[in-house]
Design a protein around this motif. Structure first.
Motif, PDB file in Angstrom:
ATOM      1  N   SER A 108       0.801  -1.229   0.000  1.00 52.44           N
ATOM      2  CA  SER A 108       0.000   0.000   0.000  1.00 52.44           C
ATOM      3  C   SER A 108       0.833   1.278   0.000  1.00 52.44           C
ATOM      4  O   SER A 108       0.284   2.366  -0.022  1.00 52.44           O
ATOM      5  N   ALA A 109       2.165   1.152   0.030  1.00 51.16           N
ATOM      6  CA  ALA A 109       2.981   2.365  -0.038  1.00 51.16           C
ATOM      7  C   ALA A 109       2.781   3.036  -1.401  1.00 51.16           C
ATOM      8  O   ALA A 109       2.611   2.358  -2.404  1.00 51.16           O
ATOM      9  N   PRO A 110       2.781   4.376  -1.431  1.00 50.64           N
ATOM     10  CA  PRO A 110       2.558   5.079  -2.702  1.00 50.64           C
ATOM     11  C   PRO A 110       3.747   4.892  -3.645  1.00 50.64           C
ATOM     12  O   PRO A 110       4.820   4.464  -3.204  1.00 50.64           O
ATOM     13  N   PRO A 111       3.545   5.214  -4.935  1.00 50.97           N
ATOM     14  CA  PRO A 111       4.602   4.978  -5.928  1.00 50.97           C
ATOM     15  C   PRO A 111       5.929   5.663  -5.580  1.00 50.97           C
ATOM     16  O   PRO A 111       6.993   5.183  -5.958  1.00 50.97           O
TER      17      PRO A 111
ATOM     18  N   GLY B  19     -12.330  -9.430  -3.442  1.00 53.90           N
ATOM     19  CA  GLY B  19     -10.948  -9.845  -3.711  1.00 53.90           C
ATOM     20  C   GLY B  19     -10.207  -8.766  -4.483  1.00 53.90           C
ATOM     21  O   GLY B  19      -9.088  -8.385  -4.135  1.00 53.90           O
ATOM     22  N   ALA B  20     -10.863  -8.238  -5.521  1.00 51.60           N
ATOM     23  CA  ALA B  20     -10.223  -7.209  -6.344  1.00 51.60           C
ATOM     24  C   ALA B  20      -9.923  -5.952  -5.534  1.00 51.60           C
ATOM     25  O   ALA B  20      -8.840  -5.372  -5.624  1.00 51.60           O
ATOM     26  N   VAL B  21     -10.878  -5.535  -4.702  1.00 53.65           N
ATOM     27  CA  VAL B  21     -10.685  -4.310  -3.912  1.00 53.65           C
ATOM     28  C   VAL B  21      -9.621  -4.522  -2.825  1.00 53.65           C
ATOM     29  O   VAL B  21      -8.744  -3.681  -2.642  1.00 53.65           O
ATOM     30  N   PHE B  22      -9.669  -5.668  -2.136  1.00 52.53           N
ATOM     31  CA  PHE B  22      -8.631  -5.962  -1.130  1.00 52.53           C
ATOM     32  C   PHE B  22      -7.256  -6.011  -1.802  1.00 52.53           C
ATOM     33  O   PHE B  22      -6.266  -5.548  -1.243  1.00 52.53           O
ATOM     34  N   ALA B  29      -7.568   0.145   3.944  1.00 54.22           N
ATOM     35  CA  ALA B  29      -8.157   1.173   3.085  1.00 54.22           C
ATOM     36  C   ALA B  29      -9.437   0.715   2.377  1.00 54.22           C
ATOM     37  O   ALA B  29     -10.155   1.520   1.796  1.00 54.22           O
ATOM     38  N   THR B  30      -9.731  -0.571   2.447  1.00 57.87           N
ATOM     39  CA  THR B  30     -10.943  -1.081   1.780  1.00 57.87           C
ATOM     40  C   THR B  30     -12.192  -0.730   2.593  1.00 57.87           C
ATOM     41  O   THR B  30     -12.188  -0.833   3.819  1.00 57.87           O
ATOM     42  N   GLN B 107      -0.544  -7.591   7.541  1.00 60.76           N
ATOM     43  CA  GLN B 107      -0.539  -7.675   9.006  1.00 60.76           C
ATOM     44  C   GLN B 107      -1.575  -6.765   9.645  1.00 60.76           C
ATOM     45  O   GLN B 107      -1.697  -6.726  10.864  1.00 60.76           O
ATOM     46  N   SER B 108      -2.310  -6.006   8.832  1.00 56.39           N
ATOM     47  CA  SER B 108      -3.175  -5.003   9.437  1.00 56.39           C
ATOM     48  C   SER B 108      -4.611  -5.472   9.664  1.00 56.39           C
ATOM     49  O   SER B 108      -5.423  -4.746  10.205  1.00 56.39           O
TER      50      SER B 108
END
Lengths: 225, 225
Positions: A108-111, B19-22, B29-30, B107-108
């Protein structure tokens, strides 16, 4: 304390706090305020060293490979084995390292944050050691050092992740030992196999020996004054 | 369409969207709204199947091992090799699988989501195959099936992660092939080594053969009517 020395210490303090927070919360949920609170430094001090959460994450990632140093060994395969055990051992207690590893496997880190950097850096770092092993005649002629090293780096990343998920890394050293038990016969000259130490407590012993050597050096430095 | 069949389809639609969104955003963030929009179903339909984001994540995780099925092989080591290549191949295109894998290494997720479940489930699933290989006399006598399988699962998790980080999984099949090239000599009877297919396109070929067999079966079913 000289001003520069103080700045180096503060930067380190912030990095260690950031590592701990990234480790616990991941990239997305981490905020600069959380790092400030953990490091107990002023906002000004933090922004003097790091312009943003991105640059903080990048700095934590960049520290990873430097934290993997081990004492040199005559047998380069043993040195490579030691690197994995020592890194595994440090991963149990070093928050900066834990945070760095979490960021590397975090998608999830940004580009702007090169979370794949540690993978590439580890490969470049380890391939030198395996190339030396080849020059010294330690390897089977079929081994392609870069290919083997890419496998080791990827496999290690997954084993530490699985170990963290299942036992909070308590069985990581055991898993590293099993990895080498399966890989060494495919890469080392058979005659070397029995002499390479891959017992799970290898990391603890290598670090203890390095600490003892450092203490001895410090004592000699005092005597020499 | 019968009501039950429609419910099964809707559940599947939601799982694939989740699945796609995760996969794209990670657990933290989902949001349920993102899944609703992607699946194009009503809030009522989603909550009929899944009470929360947690239970949605759990369901996505629970699908993982079922998506790793392969046709049986006389040589059980070949079947084990096939499982890794087929899973790697499916991981390129199946969003539900991608999301499931991302959740497993994330891990979140909160304590209510068993993100380590797929690791355990894969071990239980693969250990049966390796035990069969042992019964058939395919393994070296020193092999401990559970230990080897734990290594395979952890190493695979890391290799797919590294492959995703560096090449968006384009080189995953190549990395799986290198893994087997290093592991097989330590576990298989030497005489078997040359007959086990671990070429990178193995997954594509196994899936194509399975599809052809299914088509043939369908044709026969039509004729038999």
């Amino acid at each position: 304390m000289a001003r520069q020395e103080r700045a180096v210490r503060t930067r380190r303090l912030i990095l260690e706090a950031a590592g701990a927070v990234f480790d616990e919360h991941g990239y997305t949920a981490t905020t600069i305020s959380m790092v400030l609170e953990r490091a107990d430094v002023t906002k000004g001090a933090l922004y003097f060293h790091f312009a943003s959460k991105e640059s903080l994450a990048q700095a934590v990632l960049d520290e990873q490979v430097a934290l993997g140093a081990v004492p040199p060994q005559a047998c380069k395969l043993q040195e490579l084995v030691d690197m994995t055990f020592v890194f595994g051992q440090r991963l149990l207690s070093n928050s900066l390292l834990k945070g760095s590893v979490r960021l590397a496997v975090d998608q999830s880190a940004p580009p702007g944050v090169d979370h794949a950097g540690p993978f590439r850096q580890w490969v470049e770092h380890l391939v030198v050691v395996l190339e030396r092993a080849r020059e010294q005649g330690e390897l089977l002629p079929t081994v392609q050092p870069r290919q083997t090293v890419e496998l080791l780096v990827g496999a290690f990343a997954g084993l530490q992740l699985m170990s963290r998920a299942l036992t909070d890394r308590e069985d990581l050293a055991e898993r590293i030992s099993v990895l080498w038990g399966h890989i060494l016969p495919s890469i080392a000259l058979p005659g070397l196999l029995i002499g390479i130490d891959r017992r799970p407590d290898r990391g603890i012993r290598v670090l203890a020996a390095a600490d003892a050597a450092a203490d001895e050096q410090a004592a000699m430095d005092v005597t020499a004054r």
